[in-house]
Design an enzyme around this catalytic site. Structure first.
Site, PDB file in Angstrom:
ATOM      1  N   SER A 182      48.203  31.639  77.584  1.00 17.97           N
ATOM      2  CA  SER A 182      49.843  31.570  77.698  1.00 17.97           C
ATOM      3  C   SER A 182      50.426  33.011  77.421  1.00 17.97           C
ATOM      4  O   SER A 182      51.573  33.385  77.852  1.00 17.97           O
ATOM      5  CB  SER A 182      50.175  30.833  76.399  1.00 17.97           C
ATOM      6  OG  SER A 182      50.295  29.358  76.709  1.00 17.97           O
TER       7      SER A 182
ATOM      8  N   THR B  39      41.823  26.682  77.239  1.00 16.25           N
ATOM      9  CA  THR B  39      41.527  26.302  75.811  1.00 16.25           C
ATOM     10  C   THR B  39      40.013  25.934  75.814  1.00 16.25           C
ATOM     11  O   THR B  39      39.314  26.330  75.092  1.00 16.25           O
ATOM     12  CB  THR B  39      42.419  24.970  75.345  1.00 16.25           C
ATOM     13  OG1 THR B  39      43.891  25.676  75.394  1.00 16.25           O
ATOM     14  CG2 THR B  39      42.139  24.953  73.839  1.00 16.25           C
TER      15      THR B  39
ATOM     16  N   LYS C  76      55.949  25.198  66.261  1.00 19.51           N
ATOM     17  CA  LYS C  76      55.383  24.016  66.784  1.00 19.51           C
ATOM     18  C   LYS C  76      56.657  23.208  66.859  1.00 19.51           C
ATOM     19  O   LYS C  76      57.508  23.246  65.968  1.00 19.51           O
ATOM     20  CB  LYS C  76      54.201  23.589  65.655  1.00 19.51           C
ATOM     21  CG  LYS C  76      53.509  22.623  66.484  1.00 19.51           C
ATOM     22  CD  LYS C  76      52.367  23.406  67.267  1.00 19.51           C
ATOM     23  CE  LYS C  76      51.325  22.532  67.871  1.00 19.51           C
ATOM     24  NZ  LYS C  76      50.251  23.247  68.591  1.00 19.51           N
TER      25      LYS C  76
ATOM     26  N   LYS D  36      55.345  31.344  68.873  1.00 19.15           N
ATOM     27  CA  LYS D  36      54.869  30.707  69.931  1.00 19.15           C
ATOM     28  C   LYS D  36      54.439  29.410  69.502  1.00 19.15           C
ATOM     29  O   LYS D  36      53.724  29.204  68.372  1.00 19.15           O
ATOM     30  CB  LYS D  36      53.982  31.638  70.525  1.00 19.15           C
ATOM     31  CG  LYS D  36      52.809  31.156  71.900  1.00 19.15           C
ATOM     32  CD  LYS D  36      53.722  31.577  72.915  1.00 19.15           C
ATOM     33  CE  LYS D  36      53.218  30.790  74.288  1.00 19.15           C
ATOM     34  NZ  LYS D  36      53.586  29.482  74.423  1.00 19.15           N
TER      35      LYS D  36
ATOM     36  N   LYS E 188      46.652  32.146  63.872  1.00 18.21           N
ATOM     37  CA  LYS E 188      45.957  31.999  65.270  1.00 18.21           C
ATOM     38  C   LYS E 188      46.246  33.074  66.395  1.00 18.21           C
ATOM     39  O   LYS E 188      45.607  33.901  66.591  1.00 18.21           O
ATOM     40  CB  LYS E 188      46.228  30.678  66.079  1.00 18.21           C
ATOM     41  CG  LYS E 188      45.203  30.421  67.224  1.00 18.21           C
ATOM     42  CD  LYS E 188      45.617  29.195  68.013  1.00 18.21           C
ATOM     43  CE  LYS E 188      45.272  28.140  67.073  1.00 18.21           C
ATOM     44  NZ  LYS E 188      45.533  26.612  67.913  1.00 18.21           N
TER      45      LYS E 188
ATOM     46  N   ASN F  40      42.056  17.349  78.416  1.00 18.36           N
ATOM     47  CA  ASN F  40      41.927  18.862  79.090  1.00 18.36           C
ATOM     48  C   ASN F  40      41.058  19.485  78.412  1.00 18.36           C
ATOM     49  O   ASN F  40      40.193  20.298  79.161  1.00 18.36           O
ATOM     50  CB  ASN F  40      43.431  19.129  79.079  1.00 18.36           C
ATOM     51  CG  ASN F  40      43.494  20.508  79.669  1.00 18.36           C
ATOM     52  OD1 ASN F  40      43.280  21.966  78.790  1.00 18.36           O
ATOM     53  ND2 ASN F  40      43.705  20.680  80.919  1.00 18.36           N
TER      54      ASN F  40
END
Length: 411
Positions: A344, A185, A102, A66, A90, A216
């Site tokens: 997510s 986030t 990523k 992810k 994470k 954001n």
């Protein structure tokens, strides 16, 4: 020190604390797969242009990989590698069933028209569609990408594999995106801050905050802190910086930025040099922009008592050392900004079940996950007599090492 070297250093330190076997340490460090593709597309004027795209799939011991896809001129294999590895730790810290990945394309999004960005995204998806998937690797938005980018990836992927909303997260609500994802986030940063402050007998109300980055994450964090009675005294982004020792009216600042596209000329605060934001007088400093902003040069001048790492890798190891000696408490990125990947995960779950949650449930679950993760990190700090960064790294690395071992992969 670049992001990859710093991440490897933190990993090795955690590995030593945990007493990991050298074979398992090596297998955890090496990425599962690195992908590099050339994306050639016609520009609006008919000329052909090529961009290099990357996807690093780091580890899948705990579940599908992810991680975000960023469109930025400085995207390079080292940075993507470091961020993929950070995603592995994470997701393990947040205790969600994912590994890390990523991706990115080396481009400048503002130099491309919407139709050029769409073509670029579709070409990139065509090149990697057989290497991503609902149970393999699930991309998400990152710097320079957004819900629309995810919609294009979903559409292009579905041409090859049938309609698969769970293949990406951070999608528009109309295509199966989750309520609460946009704020996730920033909201996670606030829940993490609340957990940390409670440990020190404090609360957000009445404390002063300086926020670097007003995209954001920064704008949502500022807004939610303001809502809870926190005093945001300084804000900066690439357009400039503003300060007000009595606290900035964040709602008015957001409206000003939406209307003018910049922070400058906001009449509820004074202009300041953006370079001074990190050393501004405040209780809590929240870097929400690029990595490596706190370094040997400026760490000694930081006045905040707490640093919440909302950006990826904002504090380089030299700064880490200086700040720790000064008694500054740093809440590490692999925990502090995990709210996005946690929601997510909720989006992915909702897509697989075909059953969507209301926003209250999303936020409630996010708070539960963030609070639980903080207490798990503190548990590791007590067990290994280490700081919060190593508490988070040992927690994440230990979970991935256990999964790797249980699957019989370490040999």
């Amino acid at each position: 020190m670049n992001a990859l070297a710093a991440t490897n250093r933190n990993f090795r330190q955690a590995s030593r604390i945990l007493g990991l076997d050298s074979k398992i340490e090596k297998s955890l460090l090496i990425p599962f797969r690195e992908i590099k593709v050339e994306c050639t597309l016609p520009k609006d004027d008919g000329t052909l242009v090529s961009y290099i795209g990357f996807r690093v799939q780091h580890d899948n011991a705990r579940g599908p990989m992810k991680g975000g896809i960023r469109y930025h001129p400085e995207v390079d294999p080292d940075e993507v590698n470091a961020l993929a590895q950070l995603m592995t730790w994470k997701t393990a810290v947040a205790d969600i069933p994912y590994g890390g990945a990523k991706g990115g394309i080396g481009c400048t999004p503002k130099d491309l028209s919407t139709s050029e960005l769409e073509r670029l995204t579709r070409v990139f998806t065509q090149k990697i569609h057989d290497l991503i998937g609902v149970n393999t690797d699930v991309p998400a938005p990152d710097m320079g990408t957004n819900a629309q980018t995810m919609a294009w990836i979903l559409d292009e992927y579905s041409k090859f594999h049938g309609y698969s909303p769970a293949v990406v997260t951070g999608k528009p609500i109309d295509l199966g995106g989750s309520l609460g994802r946009e704020a996730a986030t920033g909201r996670g940063v606030v829940y993490a801050t609340e957990a940390l402050l409670a440990e020190h007998g404090k609360s957000i109300k009445g404390l002063t905050f300086a926020i670097q980055g007003f995209g954001n994450v920064g704008s949502w964090a500022a807004s939610l802190l303001h809502e809870r009675g926190g005093k945001v005294v300084a804000v900066s982004d690439i357009t400039g910086a503003v300060k007000n020792s009595n606290g900035i009216d964040i709602t008015a600042l957001i409206q000003h930025k939406e209307a003018t596209g910049k922070l400058a000329d906001f009449n509820g605060a004074d202009a300041m040099d953006a370079n001074d934001l990190l050393t501004h007088e405040c209780d809590v400093l929240i870097p929400c922009a690029l990595g490596g902003v706190l370094n040997r040069e400026n760490a000694g001048d930081v006045k905040a008592k707490f640093i919440i790492e909302a950006a990826n890798h904002p504090t380089d190891p030299d700064a880490d050392e200086i700040l720790t000696k000064k008694g500054v408490t740093i809440l590490p990125d692999i925990y502090a900004n995990a709210g996005g990947v946690t929601v997510s995960y909720f989006e992915w779950v909702q897509n697989i079940q075909g059953f969507m949650w209301d926003e209250e449930k999303v936020n409630q679950e996010l708070k539960r996950y963030m609070t639980r993760a903080f207490h798990n990190i503190k548990g590791m700090c007590h067990s290994h007599n280490c700081n919060l960064r190593m508490g988070a790294f040992t927690l994440g690395v230990n979970r991935v090492a256990r999964a790797t071992s249980l699957r019989g992969w370490e040999a």
